[in-house]
Write an enzyme that holds these catalytic residues in place. Structure first.
Site, PDB file in Angstrom:
ATOM      1  N   GLY A  69       0.959  -0.742   0.022  1.00  0.00           N
ATOM      2  CA  GLY A  69      -0.164  -0.121  -0.098  1.00  0.00           C
ATOM      3  C   GLY A  69       0.684   0.953   0.094  1.00  0.00           C
ATOM      4  N   LYS A  70       2.189   1.034   0.923  1.00  0.00           N
ATOM      5  CA  LYS A  70       2.797   2.708   0.751  1.00  0.00           C
ATOM      6  C   LYS A  70       3.635   2.878  -0.083  1.00  0.00           C
ATOM      7  CE  LYS A  70       1.936   2.951   5.962  1.00  0.00           C
ATOM      8  NZ  LYS A  70       2.079   1.337   5.937  1.00  0.00           N
ATOM      9  N   ASP A  89      11.091  -6.736   0.612  1.00  0.00           N
ATOM     10  CA  ASP A  89      10.331  -7.422   1.834  1.00  0.00           C
ATOM     11  C   ASP A  89      11.180  -8.754   1.776  1.00  0.00           C
ATOM     12  OD1 ASP A  89       7.596  -6.535   3.650  1.00  0.00           O
ATOM     13  OD2 ASP A  89       8.383  -8.688   3.400  1.00  0.00           O
ATOM     14  N   CYS A 127       1.796  -0.023  13.126  1.00  0.00           N
ATOM     15  CA  CYS A 127       0.717   0.017  13.570  1.00  0.00           C
ATOM     16  C   CYS A 127      -0.392  -0.916  14.519  1.00  0.00           C
ATOM     17  CB  CYS A 127      -0.916  -0.741  12.345  1.00  0.00           C
ATOM     18  SG  CYS A 127      -0.339  -2.126  11.709  1.00  0.00           S
ATOM     19  N   ASP A 129       7.944   0.410   7.476  1.00  0.00           N
ATOM     20  CA  ASP A 129       7.486   0.468   8.292  1.00  0.00           C
ATOM     21  C   ASP A 129       7.117  -1.279   8.521  1.00  0.00           C
ATOM     22  OD1 ASP A 129       4.486   0.722   8.088  1.00  0.00           O
ATOM     23  OD2 ASP A 129       3.492  -0.528   6.745  1.00  0.00           O
TER      24      ASP A 129
HETATM   25  N1  SAM Z   1       4.100  -1.129   4.364  1.00  0.00           N
HETATM   26  C1  SAM Z   1       3.416  -2.336   3.774  1.00  0.00           C
HETATM   27  C2  SAM Z   1       2.428  -1.975   3.566  1.00  0.00           C
HETATM   28  O1  SAM Z   1       1.840  -0.549   4.183  1.00  0.00           O
HETATM   29  O2  SAM Z   1       1.285  -1.710   2.934  1.00  0.00           O
HETATM   30  C3  SAM Z   1       3.111  -3.347   5.385  1.00  0.00           C
HETATM   31  C4  SAM Z   1       4.826  -3.779   6.012  1.00  0.00           C
HETATM   32  S1  SAM Z   1       3.892  -5.128   6.858  1.00  0.00           S
HETATM   33  C5  SAM Z   1       3.375  -3.713   8.885  1.00  0.00           C
HETATM   34  C6  SAM Z   1       5.756  -5.641   7.473  1.00  0.00           C
HETATM   35  C7  SAM Z   1       6.445  -6.600   6.707  1.00  0.00           C
HETATM   36  O3  SAM Z   1       8.068  -6.329   7.317  1.00  0.00           O
HETATM   37  C8  SAM Z   1       5.569  -7.813   6.444  1.00  0.00           C
HETATM   38  O4  SAM Z   1       5.479  -7.576   5.284  1.00  0.00           O
HETATM   39  C9  SAM Z   1       6.770  -8.364   6.850  1.00  0.00           C
HETATM   40  O5  SAM Z   1       7.034  -9.051   5.563  1.00  0.00           O
HETATM   41  C10 SAM Z   1       8.227  -7.568   6.564  1.00  0.00           C
HETATM   42  N2  SAM Z   1       9.873  -8.113   7.030  1.00  0.00           N
HETATM   43  C11 SAM Z   1       9.754  -8.719   7.763  1.00  0.00           C
HETATM   44  N3  SAM Z   1      10.671  -9.120   9.142  1.00  0.00           N
HETATM   45  C12 SAM Z   1      11.327  -8.272   8.370  1.00  0.00           C
HETATM   46  C13 SAM Z   1      13.120  -8.238   7.899  1.00  0.00           C
HETATM   47  N4  SAM Z   1      13.874  -8.634   8.451  1.00  0.00           N
HETATM   48  N5  SAM Z   1      13.024  -7.733   6.791  1.00  0.00           N
HETATM   49  C14 SAM Z   1      12.724  -6.977   5.389  1.00  0.00           C
HETATM   50  N6  SAM Z   1      10.991  -6.801   6.106  1.00  0.00           N
HETATM   51  C15 SAM Z   1      10.565  -7.992   6.792  1.00  0.00           C
END
Ligand code: SAM
Length: 408
Positions: free
Chosen positions: A210-211, A228, A334, A279
């Site tokens: 989304g972002k 990601d 969030c 995020d």
């Molecule tokens: N920014 C996204 C959006 O607006 O749609 C939402 C992000 S969500 C809150 C957090 C994301 O961090 C997840 O998709 C997860 O797979 C990813 N994540 C978790 N650990 C991570 C890491 N060590 N490195 C990169 N991404 C990671």
């Protein structure tokens, strides 16, 4: 002999009964163990219980109304697709009496009319605007934010108290979906990132996208790196970009999609980006009290949940290191949790300085609160950053965001 034989028979019978009894007893023991390992309490209940314990202390008299809003239907906003048939979609939004909260927040009363034309996209290879003057203040002082926000974003909402829903978006005459439905508060981290024409931008934890989509909608990114760790979530992101962004914008020099562990990014590509969005994964409070599926409050994910603040700090430090001196970083979650919000920011600022000799300062966001108070219910009491609180009259969030600027 006969008496001996009868005694032998009785003994055999007794032994068999004893064996049978032991077998039954063992089965009962296993049954008991098996039963106690069952998740008898739903994860959503565990989440709510956990939040009642911590948030009733953190928010005191505000908690009952936040709790109620969290358990009620979330409000959505429509992020306009600037690559689509904008004029037609704006006309349709106005007909439904939705308003562009970003535009109104800038102090302008009405959305641009149907003759509005999108700004020309930033050409690939165009020079970056160069480093911004670094603020003189040390990391403890906050810099006043005159609220420069990322341009070109248009996001329509229904007024406070109006719970009308947007219909699902349809493909327009250009075969792109006309808008993206999202929590309006999710746009705030992108707005305050203040992406300007020619910027190189990193979205460190980007899926489902989304972002990233909003960042592309600014039409300012000379280069956007989207990362990601989860490849399945990245597939969702690819599908979204495919439905909203024309092919000529999804070229390799303008958009790079990777699946690395973001904690190591700052070591590999250091001092590189004008803007970095961090995020992070968090307890996703609204999801956790409503959905059993993929719930981080499940007993099986206790360790993962406990390790979140450490992971969040490592990701934020990595994002700080990936930013150019003078560039900006936005951290967001969030969650309502101070442990995942203010504490993480303060710890990361400290780690960046002591372990990497990199100084950052916190940007004061009180002006953002003033701009968008018609749309959101801000907490206004965070030590650092801002927090949108869910409220029945404006049921967005929770969304925490904090802006940092790299000094050296
Ligand atoms: N920014 C996204 C959006 O607006 O749609 C939402 C992000 S969500 C809150 C957090 C994301 O961090 C997840 O998709 C997860 O797979 C990813 N994540 C978790 N650990 C991570 C890491 N060590 N490195 C990169 N991404 C990671």
């Amino acid at each position: 002999m006969a008496a001996l034989g009868a005694a032998g028979c009785r003994l055999k019978l007794l032994t068999e009964r004893l064996r049978e009894w032991r077998r039954l007893e063992r089965r009962n023991i296993y049954k008991k163990k098996w039963a106690s390992s069952q998740p008898r309490v739903p994860s959503t209940r565990l989440a709510l219980h956990n939040m009642d314990m911590s948030y009733s202390l953190q928010f005191a008299e505000l908690w009952p109304s936040i709790r109620l809003a969290l358990l009620c239907e979330q409000k959505y906003a429509a992020l306009l697709n600037s690559f689509g048939d904008v004029a037609r979609t704006i006309r349709e939004m106005e007909r439904r009496r939705a308003r562009d909260f970003v535009y109104e927040g800038r102090g302008e009363k009405a959305a641009p009319g149907p003759d509005w034309t999108p700004p020309s996209p930033v050409a690939a290879g165009q020079e970056s605007p160069g480093p911004e003057p670094a603020p003189e203040s040390p990391s403890t002082r906050q810099v006043k934010h005159s609220v420069p926000i990322s341009p070109n974003l248009k996001c329509f909402t229904f007024p406070r108290g109006d719970i009308t829903r947007f219909e699902p978006a349809r493909p327009d005459s250009l075969r792109l979906l006309e808008y993206y439905l999202m929590d309006a508060a999710s746009l705030l981290p992108v707005l305050i990132l203040d992406v300007q024409p020619g910027h190189t931008v990193l979205d460190l934890c980007a899926a489902p996208g989304g972002k990233s989509l909003a960042l592309l909608q600014t039409e300012c990114c000379r280069h956007l790196a989207v990362n990601d760790i989860s490849s399945s979530r990245l597939n969702r992101l690819r599908k979204i970009l495919h439905s909203y962004v024309p092919k000529n914008v999804r070229t390799e020099d303008r958009l790079r999609i990777t699946s690395f562990d973001g904690r190591h990014w700052g070591k590999i590509e250091r001092n590189t980006f004008d803007r970095v969005l961090v995020d992070v994964p968090c307890t996703t409070d609204r999801h956790s009290v409503l959905e059993e599926d993929n719930n981080i409050f499940s007993r099986l994910r206790l360790k993962e949940r406990q390790r979140l603040p450490l992971l969040q700090t490592q990701l934020l430090v990595s994002g700080i290191l990936a930013t150019k001196p003078g560039g900006s970083i936005v951290y967001s979650t969030c969650s309502l949790s101070q442990l995942q919000n203010e504490y993480v920011v303060e710890r990361a600022v400290d780690v960046a300085k002591t372990e990497h000799n990199v100084e950052v300062c916190l940007v004061d966001l009180t002006a953002v609160q003033t701009l968008y108070s018609d749309t959101f219910n801000f907490h206004g009491r965070c030590r650092v950053g801002e927090l949108v609180l869910p409220h029945l009259t404006a049921n967005y969030g929770p969304m925490y965001f904090c802006k940092l600027q790299r000094i050296n």
